[in-house]
Design a protein around this motif. Structure first.
Motif: not given
Lengths: 344, 344
Positions: A154-155, A202-203, A321-330
């Motif tokens: 995937s991807e 990418r990883e 396929f499931w692709q993660p949505s980016p998270k915010q920096r907190t």
């Protein structure tokens, strides 16, 4: 001796059977069937012969290796008295992965591959690769065998192969020394460490090593050749794609010896029966080093002298396929004040 | 329900037995013994009762989970009809690792820990950690249980703990969606991802991820709590060293949800029964973030609300071990000329 696993039909559905392969005779012996028949000839009841042969020759080669030295003795006994009803022609057999490893490491023991792969990224190979044998862990859940289709990751839009020798552990060992570590091997197999190069790229900045760039397929096969049959320090390795030779190398170019790899793998830990340890890719042993990539339908053949030929076909690209949505920096660092001594 | 594994003496030597734990009654039920006795009460012969109970309740929790939904049904049956001869007082039990995982991933799903750990190295956390849930693979060969001594990692003088939630897979699953992935979990356990910080620092520049910095001990225990007993998205996590609290956090601070972790882990691959998936370390959940380290003899207790307390003692530094001698740089890149198109 060559030991593999094939898929046979039974009234209860498909079943994996351990086989011993005779290349010259073009035959494989179904070890469970052969041992059961041998036991019956020696006076065992049908029930007992079936139970005993099932314990020595289960579907799992890893489980069979658990019997220790008794395993190879039983194999020899089963093939010493050939029984035509337990023998299968090699052609037409459906192969399972040569082994079902409980753990899998992959070293990076060929300097040339690493230097080339880093050069593709305009980088010099780091000192760490010269200081110790570097490894990452492969995914035992996605092992495939000879003739299996490689699921397209995937991807990814850049699929690649990697030509490697796979070391198969026969007996448990901890904190081994390089000079004697090889005694813990059962044998060797051909290992294709399929890689989604774009996902890997990418990883890898995480520093946590290959993950979804590798964890979709690792091919092991076609079978395991025991060490008595070859000199594992001088084996020619070849890769062909659609019949055309792309890669050629030799285990003689290993930077870290097989004894050193096994010693390091066992340090502060242990090797276990059935574990597979890859050498890493031989120099020029992948498409990345050749400015080439694989396409759906491509047939990849890896061949290692004295072992055999491992063939796989590249599958089609998958749909959703499931692709993660980016998270915010907190988060900001919440470290306590640095103490004057390291232990408070 | 709480399911664990204990070590019992038998005429054939020590044997691992699956147990169901009743915390309130301070008792554990030996499931194999209880099921055998239940079957005998229902008219089974001694031989058949022993064979059937042994198949449903082997030493391996992973193997037992292979029975699918039938496994938990049999557990319930075995503990519904309590038999005093199958019941053991909790005190004095010798614990095996809660599970024997066929595969182990460790995510890095708590932003705070990553931000802190990078701040210790004067680095900012890379974008990749926000783009996808990053993981590496743990070593199934060096799993230890509650009350076990942690072997001191060779080459290390900086030992550390990591406070993590361990997700235990119950049923196989591929390409799962975050919303429903959790249905594939059996339950959760406490996971201590012991780390040799100095070894880790030496090997991480490879980009291949943790290796000998982690592959000497991972503690899982004391047992697995099934999901029906708790809300895994809001569990307090505490670490104590020699009785003093060092770390406190909560699973409510996870950056990536447990559903997202499981979905990503299963992408282009599969989760298998018995597999353990770590969340990564909670913020301030290790000595590195506190300028502290562990010494031989230190007692580390990790406690997670609704699960239990996992305790381990740090072992003594080891004597001799094989340390690689550095290799010389010899290779220069041997890349072919870059083609004008990527596929030739």
């Amino acid at each position: 001796m060559k030991l593999g696993r094939v898929i046979r039909e039974t009234p209860d559905g498909a079943e994996i059977r351990l086989v011993a392969i005779d290349i010259d005779a073009d035959l494989a012996t179904d070890l469970r069937a052969a041992e059961g028949r041998r036991l019956r000839r020696a006076g065992a009841t049908t029930e007992a012969a079936k139970a005993i042969s099932g314990v020595y020759f289960p579907s799992s080669l890893t489980a069979a290796l658990g019997a220790g030295q008794e395993f190879l003795r039983r194999v020899e006994q089963a093939i010493d008295e050939p029984d035509e009803k337990a023998v299968l022609p090699l052609g037409g057999l459906k192969w399972a992965p040569a082994i079902d490893p409980p753990a899998m490491l992959d070293f990076a023991a060929f300097e040339q591959h690493l230097v080339n792969a880093h050069a593709r990224g305009k980088k010099e190979l780091g000192d760490v690769f010269y200081e110790r044998p570097v490894y990452y862990k492969m995914d035992p859940n996605t092992v495939i065998g000879h003739d299996d289709v490689v699921p397209w990751a995937s991807e990814s839009s850049y699929m690649d192969y990697e030509l490697e020798l796979g070391l198969v552990v026969g007996t448990e060992g901890s904190d081994l020394e390089p000079a004697t570590a090889q005694e813990h091997l059962l044998g060797v197999t051909v290992l294709n460490d399929f890689t989604a190069r774009d996902v890997q790229a990418r990883e890898m900045p995480s520093g946590f090593g290959p993950a979804k760039g590798k964890d979709f397929a690792t091919a092991l096969g076609p079978w395991v050749t025991t060490l008595d049959e070859l000199d594992i320090n001088d084996l020619t390795m070849v890769a062909r794609v659609n019949g055309e030779e792309w890669s050629r190398g030799s285990t003689s170019t290993l930077t870290w010896s097989i004894g050193e790899l096994l010693a390091y793998a066992s340090r502060s830990g242990k090797l276990v029966p059935g574990e597979v340890i890859g050498t890493g890719t031989v120099g020029l042993g992948c498409g990345l080093e050749l400015y080439k990539s694989l396409q759906p339908g491509d047939v990849v053949e890896l061949e290692i002298e004295g072992i055999g030929l491992l063939r796989n076909t590249i599958g089609k690209q998958t749909g959703s396929f499931w692709q993660p949505s980016p998270k915010q920096r907190t988060a900001s660092p919440t470290l306590p004040p640095r103490p004057t001594r390291s232990r408070t």
